[in-house]
Write a protein that holds these residues in place. Structure first.
Motif, short mmCIF file in Angstrom:
data_model
loop_
_atom_site.label_atom_id
_atom_site.label_comp_id
_atom_site.label_asym_id
_atom_site.label_seq_id
_atom_site.Cartn_x
_atom_site.Cartn_y
_atom_site.Cartn_z
N HIS A 76 0.83 -1.20 0.00
CA HIS A 76 0.00 0.00 0.00
C HIS A 76 0.86 1.25 0.00
N TYR A 77 2.07 1.17 0.59
CA TYR A 77 3.00 2.30 0.53
C TYR A 77 3.58 2.42 -0.88
N PHE A 78 3.90 1.30 -1.48
CA PHE A 78 4.41 1.31 -2.87
C PHE A 78 3.35 1.87 -3.82
N ALA A 79 2.09 1.50 -3.60
CA ALA A 79 1.01 2.01 -4.45
C ALA A 79 0.87 3.52 -4.28
N GLU A 80 1.07 4.01 -3.06
CA GLU A 80 1.00 5.46 -2.82
C GLU A 80 2.04 6.18 -3.67
N LEU A 81 3.25 5.63 -3.71
CA LEU A 81 4.31 6.23 -4.54
C LEU A 81 3.90 6.22 -6.02
N LEU A 82 3.35 5.11 -6.49
CA LEU A 82 2.93 5.03 -7.88
C LEU A 82 1.84 6.04 -8.21
N ILE A 83 0.95 6.29 -7.24
CA ILE A 83 -0.12 7.26 -7.46
C ILE A 83 0.46 8.66 -7.67
N TYR A 84 1.46 9.01 -6.88
CA TYR A 84 2.08 10.34 -7.05
C TYR A 84 2.91 10.41 -8.32
N ILE A 85 3.54 9.30 -8.71
CA ILE A 85 4.25 9.26 -9.98
C ILE A 85 3.28 9.44 -11.14
N SER A 86 2.10 8.83 -11.03
CA SER A 86 1.10 8.96 -12.09
C SER A 86 0.68 10.41 -12.26
N MET A 87 0.61 11.16 -11.15
CA MET A 87 0.26 12.58 -11.24
C MET A 87 1.38 13.37 -11.90
N ALA A 88 2.64 12.99 -11.62
CA ALA A 88 3.77 13.65 -12.28
C ALA A 88 3.72 13.43 -13.79
N ILE A 89 3.35 12.21 -14.19
CA ILE A 89 3.21 11.91 -15.61
C ILE A 89 2.07 12.72 -16.21
N THR A 90 0.97 12.83 -15.48
CA THR A 90 -0.19 13.58 -15.96
C THR A 90 0.15 15.06 -16.17
N LEU A 91 1.08 15.57 -15.37
CA LEU A 91 1.52 16.96 -15.54
C LEU A 91 2.48 17.12 -16.71
N GLY A 92 2.83 16.02 -17.36
CA GLY A 92 3.66 16.11 -18.55
C GLY A 92 5.12 15.82 -18.35
N PHE A 93 5.50 15.17 -17.25
CA PHE A 93 6.87 14.75 -16.96
C PHE A 93 7.80 15.90 -16.57
N HIS A 94 7.59 17.10 -17.10
CA HIS A 94 8.59 18.17 -16.98
C HIS A 94 8.48 18.97 -15.70
N ASN A 95 7.45 18.73 -14.88
CA ASN A 95 7.21 19.59 -13.72
C ASN A 95 8.14 19.22 -12.57
N VAL A 96 9.19 20.03 -12.38
CA VAL A 96 10.19 19.76 -11.35
C VAL A 96 9.59 19.85 -9.96
N THR A 97 8.66 20.79 -9.77
CA THR A 97 8.03 20.95 -8.46
C THR A 97 7.33 19.67 -8.01
N TRP A 98 6.56 19.08 -8.92
CA TRP A 98 5.82 17.86 -8.53
C TRP A 98 6.76 16.68 -8.36
N TRP A 99 7.82 16.62 -9.12
CA TRP A 99 8.80 15.54 -8.91
C TRP A 99 9.46 15.68 -7.55
N SER A 100 9.55 16.89 -7.04
CA SER A 100 10.05 17.09 -5.67
C SER A 100 9.07 16.50 -4.66
N VAL A 101 7.77 16.65 -4.93
CA VAL A 101 6.76 16.03 -4.09
C VAL A 101 6.89 14.50 -4.14
N VAL A 102 7.11 13.97 -5.34
CA VAL A 102 7.29 12.53 -5.50
C VAL A 102 8.50 12.06 -4.70
#
Length: 284
Positions: free
Chosen positions: A221-247
């Motif tokens: 469930h912790y691994f899935a949480e990480l994947l969920i935030y990675i999916s949002m980074a992808i949805t933002l178009g990969f280039h968003n450094v701010t959200w990758w910091s959140v990830v």
């Protein structure tokens, strides 16, 4: 994190701060002043109440701004100004729609987690540190505001949003759905360990879970949480450094919790499957 968790002073305070629930077990008798700084672990539910209300509020405002051409409240624009967001010269691709979609995914995630806390999970009498609790409340306010700040303010001129669905939106949403499905299944497995076949809670003790991603890792469930935030980074178009910091924050936060839980299982269950990793299948 691998030091003995008893004792006082700075070390004892740090150990008490990073551990919660079952990972506080075996710490012995903690000093009275540390026990005063703890709240029930079931208060995790408050995180998602705050997130549903706050991020739902932001989602409504962003929807109205992007689809109805309305202006965001002045205080939200002040936040943009404080972070220099209005200095952007223009809209980078689909930033408007991407941010709206990510904020929607974040809100849906919070709704699901809230429903699971209320009707699925069975919380023990474990505790968390008051600092963790306060940080969690602030985190879900900050993370939604972070999404909103990814939208430039100086390109809003009253025009409605032109929705352009890109390939990374589809990929991100698919990963989000896949990870959310497995996270829910794993939480149901954990809850069923404490329930009878009729659904009645019969125990608050800890047992070894089996099934789904538990066959590979101790804390899927912790691994899935990480994947969920990675999916949002992808949805933002990969280039968003701010959200990758959140990830990156989610990675370290969930990895630490997973390692402590993994050590708990290994210490308390002699027959615990040796092939299981703590957090990421086959890797860590």
């Amino acid at each position: 994190a691998r030091r003995p968790c008893g004792g006082g002073g700075v070390s004892g305070f740090f150990q008490d701060l990073i551990r919660y629930g079952k990972t506080k077990g075996g710490c012995g008798q903690r000093p009275a002043w540390l026990r005063l700084l703890q709240v029930p672990k079931r208060w995790f539910t408050h995180f998602y109440v705050v997130s549903v209300l706050w991020n739902g509020f932001l989602l409504i405002w962003l929807f109205r701004a992007e689809f109805l051409g309305e202006s965001l409240p002045s205080w939200i624009q002040h936040v943009h100004h404080a972070f220099g967001r209005d200095s952007q010269s223009g809209d980078m691709g689909n930033e408007h729609f991407s941010a709206l979609l990510v904020l929607l995914l974040l809100w849906l995630h919070s709704c699901r987690r809230l429903s699971e806390c209320l009707w699925t999970s069975v919380f023990s009498n474990g505790v968390i540190h008051i600092v963790q609790y306060c940080f969690g409340l602030g985190y879900y306010i900050a993370v939604g505001s972070t999404v909103l700040c990814q939208v430039p303010t100086n390109v809003r001129n009253g025009k409605e949003l032109s929705v352009q669905i890109c390939w990374y939106h589809i990929v991100g949403v698919m990963i989000y759905i896949w990870a959310s499905f497995h996270q829910h299944r794993c939480l149901v497995i954990l809850a069923n360990l404490r329930k009878s076949k009729s659904g009645k809670v019969v125990s608050l003790s800890h047992s070894v879970p089996f099934g789904d991603w538990f066959e590979r890792v101790s804390c899927p469930h912790y691994f899935a949480e990480l994947l969920i935030y990675i999916s949002m980074a992808i949805t933002l178009g990969f280039h968003n450094v701010t959200w990758w910091s959140v990830v990156l924050y989610v990675l370290f936060n969930q990895a630490l919790a997973a390692v402590l839980c993994h050590e708990f299982y290994q210490k308390n269950f002699s027959s615990y499957p040796k092939h299981r990793k703590a957090f990421i299948p086959f890797v860590f």
